[in-house]
Design an enzyme around this catalytic site. Structure first.
Site, PDB file in Angstrom:
ATOM      1  N   GLY A 296       0.814  -1.218   0.000  1.00  0.00           N
ATOM      2  CA  GLY A 296       0.000   0.000   0.000  1.00  0.00           C
ATOM      3  C   GLY A 296       0.846   1.267   0.000  1.00  0.00           C
ATOM      4  O   GLY A 296       0.424   2.309  -0.513  1.00  0.00           O
TER       5      GLY A 296
ATOM      6  N   THR B 198      -2.390  -3.947  10.060  1.00  0.00           N
ATOM      7  CA  THR B 198      -1.966  -4.624  11.274  1.00  0.00           C
ATOM      8  C   THR B 198      -1.363  -3.573  12.220  1.00  0.00           C
ATOM      9  O   THR B 198      -1.199  -2.415  11.860  1.00  0.00           O
ATOM     10  CB  THR B 198      -0.894  -5.685  10.930  1.00  0.00           C
ATOM     11  OG1 THR B 198      -0.105  -5.195   9.850  1.00  0.00           O
ATOM     12  CG2 THR B 198      -1.508  -6.993  10.517  1.00  0.00           C
ATOM     13  N   GLU B 199      -0.994  -4.013  13.421  1.00  0.00           N
ATOM     14  CA  GLU B 199      -0.326  -3.142  14.374  1.00  0.00           C
ATOM     15  C   GLU B 199       0.974  -2.630  13.722  1.00  0.00           C
ATOM     16  O   GLU B 199       1.492  -3.274  12.798  1.00  0.00           O
ATOM     17  CB  GLU B 199       0.019  -3.925  15.649  1.00  0.00           C
ATOM     18  CG  GLU B 199      -1.163  -4.247  16.541  1.00  0.00           C
ATOM     19  CD  GLU B 199      -2.167  -5.256  15.944  1.00  0.00           C
ATOM     20  OE1 GLU B 199      -1.835  -5.929  14.947  1.00  0.00           O
ATOM     21  OE2 GLU B 199      -3.284  -5.344  16.467  1.00  0.00           O
TER      22      GLU B 199
ATOM     23  N   ASP C 250      -6.625  -0.245   6.848  1.00  0.00           N
ATOM     24  CA  ASP C 250      -7.047  -1.370   7.699  1.00  0.00           C
ATOM     25  C   ASP C 250      -5.816  -2.237   7.933  1.00  0.00           C
ATOM     26  O   ASP C 250      -5.682  -3.332   7.393  1.00  0.00           O
ATOM     27  CB  ASP C 250      -8.155  -2.136   6.953  1.00  0.00           C
ATOM     28  CG  ASP C 250      -8.712  -3.292   7.745  1.00  0.00           C
ATOM     29  OD1 ASP C 250      -8.292  -3.528   8.892  1.00  0.00           O
ATOM     30  OD2 ASP C 250      -9.573  -4.004   7.190  1.00  0.00           O
TER      31      ASP C 250
HETATM   32  N1  SAM Z   1      -8.555  -5.585  11.599  1.00  0.00           N
HETATM   33  C1  SAM Z   1      -7.208  -5.864  11.809  1.00  0.00           C
HETATM   34  C2  SAM Z   1      -6.599  -5.364  13.081  1.00  0.00           C
HETATM   35  O1  SAM Z   1      -6.656  -4.151  13.375  1.00  0.00           O
HETATM   36  O2  SAM Z   1      -6.070  -6.192  13.821  1.00  0.00           O
HETATM   37  C3  SAM Z   1      -6.362  -5.652  10.602  1.00  0.00           C
HETATM   38  C4  SAM Z   1      -6.759  -6.699   9.633  1.00  0.00           C
HETATM   39  S1  SAM Z   1      -5.960  -6.962   8.144  1.00  0.00           S
HETATM   40  C5  SAM Z   1      -5.750  -8.702   8.282  1.00  0.00           C
HETATM   41  C6  SAM Z   1      -4.343  -6.240   8.205  1.00  0.00           C
HETATM   42  C7  SAM Z   1      -3.551  -6.533   6.931  1.00  0.00           C
HETATM   43  O3  SAM Z   1      -2.643  -5.467   6.655  1.00  0.00           O
HETATM   44  C8  SAM Z   1      -2.710  -7.804   6.980  1.00  0.00           C
HETATM   45  O4  SAM Z   1      -3.299  -8.788   6.187  1.00  0.00           O
HETATM   46  C9  SAM Z   1      -1.338  -7.359   6.427  1.00  0.00           C
HETATM   47  O5  SAM Z   1      -0.769  -8.279   5.536  1.00  0.00           O
HETATM   48  C10 SAM Z   1      -1.709  -6.035   5.760  1.00  0.00           C
HETATM   49  N2  SAM Z   1      -0.587  -5.121   5.556  1.00  0.00           N
HETATM   50  C11 SAM Z   1       0.406  -4.832   6.433  1.00  0.00           C
HETATM   51  N3  SAM Z   1       1.272  -3.963   5.873  1.00  0.00           N
HETATM   52  C12 SAM Z   1       0.798  -3.678   4.620  1.00  0.00           C
HETATM   53  C13 SAM Z   1       1.251  -2.845   3.557  1.00  0.00           C
HETATM   54  N4  SAM Z   1       2.377  -2.134   3.675  1.00  0.00           N
HETATM   55  N5  SAM Z   1       0.514  -2.794   2.413  1.00  0.00           N
HETATM   56  C14 SAM Z   1      -0.624  -3.518   2.285  1.00  0.00           C
HETATM   57  N6  SAM Z   1      -1.093  -4.334   3.257  1.00  0.00           N
HETATM   58  C15 SAM Z   1      -0.395  -4.415   4.409  1.00  0.00           C
END
Ligand code: SAM
Length: 277
Positions: A139, A158-159, A156
């Site tokens: 992203g 991850t941490e 949306d």
């Molecule tokens: N609802 C969740 C939470 O707050 O715990 C977040 C859910 S979603 C599964 C988060 C997603 O962000 C993960 O699948 C991860 O692979 C993705 N992610 C992390 N860094 C990213 C990036 N730089 N670009 C796109 N996606 C990314």
């Protein structure tokens, strides 16, 4: 023998759930991915040992990260989600009647595929919905390469660990600003007001440097650290608190978000308001 899963949410606090089985585990190029069956919350998606979503409480987070911004923008035709590979946010976005295109930009294809297999109620919109485009991309790179394109961008993530660290940086928010059209809106999940006060403060300040209207709101998500979760909205033109109540779209399937919650979520208890003073 009883089986239990624990997420250590801080060095001093954890959440522990009794589980019946582990449905899936794998190491992807980006993270440790697991789906487990819990007794209290149903199937649970776990990344690097951290709860991402569960069947029982996912509706709160997904409705609240999507509908507040969608109802603040008068015509949210083109919407992007960064992260969100489980598909829950996209499922909410395509409910909105004005949305013509919803783009998912998720870095880890395995999160998408495993969610489709084990969490189809959440991932349904990723399986053949004509409004949805799924892109397996970073992203951070995507926003640099797509300028002035989106009405709403939802982060949306991850941490802030691993590939998500930069998703909380000032540079990234600037690129999100530029990736939006001239009246665009962004929203990001910004963690717990009990455990992550610095993250909230920093994100709010960084988003505020770019967006003339910056607002914090919250919702209750039992499986997230402390159970109270914040979201930060940045807007170029439209204020979520200036929306007319009668214009708010509430899908009949919503279980959390409605026109009262739209405004109520911004009414901050003192200890949360203090973070962004
Ligand atoms: N609802 C969740 C939470 O707050 O715990 C977040 C859910 S979603 C599964 C988060 C997603 O962000 C993960 O699948 C991860 O692979 C993705 N992610 C992390 N860094 C990213 C990036 N730089 N670009 C796109 N996606 C990314």
């Amino acid at each position: 023998m009883e089986l239990w899963f624990t997420e250590k949410q801080t060095p001093n606090v954890g959440i522990t759930c009794k589980i019946t089985k582990t449905l899936h585990t794998e190491t992807t190029p980006f993270q440790e991915l697991a789906v487990i069956e819990t007794l209290q919350f149903g199937r649970m998606l776990v990344l690097d040992g951290m709860v991402q979503t569960t069947i029982a409480d996912e509706f709160v987070y997904h409705e609240m990260i999507a509908h507040v911004a969608l109802n603040t923008h008068p015509n949210p035709e083109k919407v992007m989600v960064i992260g969100g590979g489980d598909g829950g946010t996209i499922r909410e976005i395509v409910k909105h009647p004005k949305v013509k295109k919803a783009v998912l930009v998720e870095i880890d294809e395995r999160v998408i595929e495993v969610s489709k297999q084990y969490l189809p109620e959440i991932a349904a919109a990723l399986m053949g919905n004509p409004k949805v485009e799924v892109r397996v991309e970073d992203g951070i790179k995507h926003v640099k390469e797509h300028k002035g394109e989106y009405d709403v961008i939802i982060i949306d993530s991850t941490e802030p660990v691993g590939p998500a660290v930069e998703l909380f940086s000032e540079d990234f928010y600037k690129n999100v600003y530029e990736s939006l059209k001239e009246d665009g809106i962004m929203v990001a999940q910004t963690e717990s007001p009990f455990f992550n006060r610095d993250i909230i403060k920093n994100s709010f300040t960084r988003i505020g440097k770019n967006f003339p209207i910056t607002r914090l709101y919250f919702a209750t998500v039992p499986t997230y650290p402390s159970g109270v979760w914040t979201f930060t909205l940045g807007s170029k033109k439209f204020d979520p608190l200036a929306v007319k109540k009668e214009d708010i779209f509430v899908d009949p399937s919503n279980k959390y978000y409605n026109a009262e919650v739209h405004f109520g979520a911004f009414m901050l208890p003192n200890f949360i308001a203090e973070i962004i003073k």
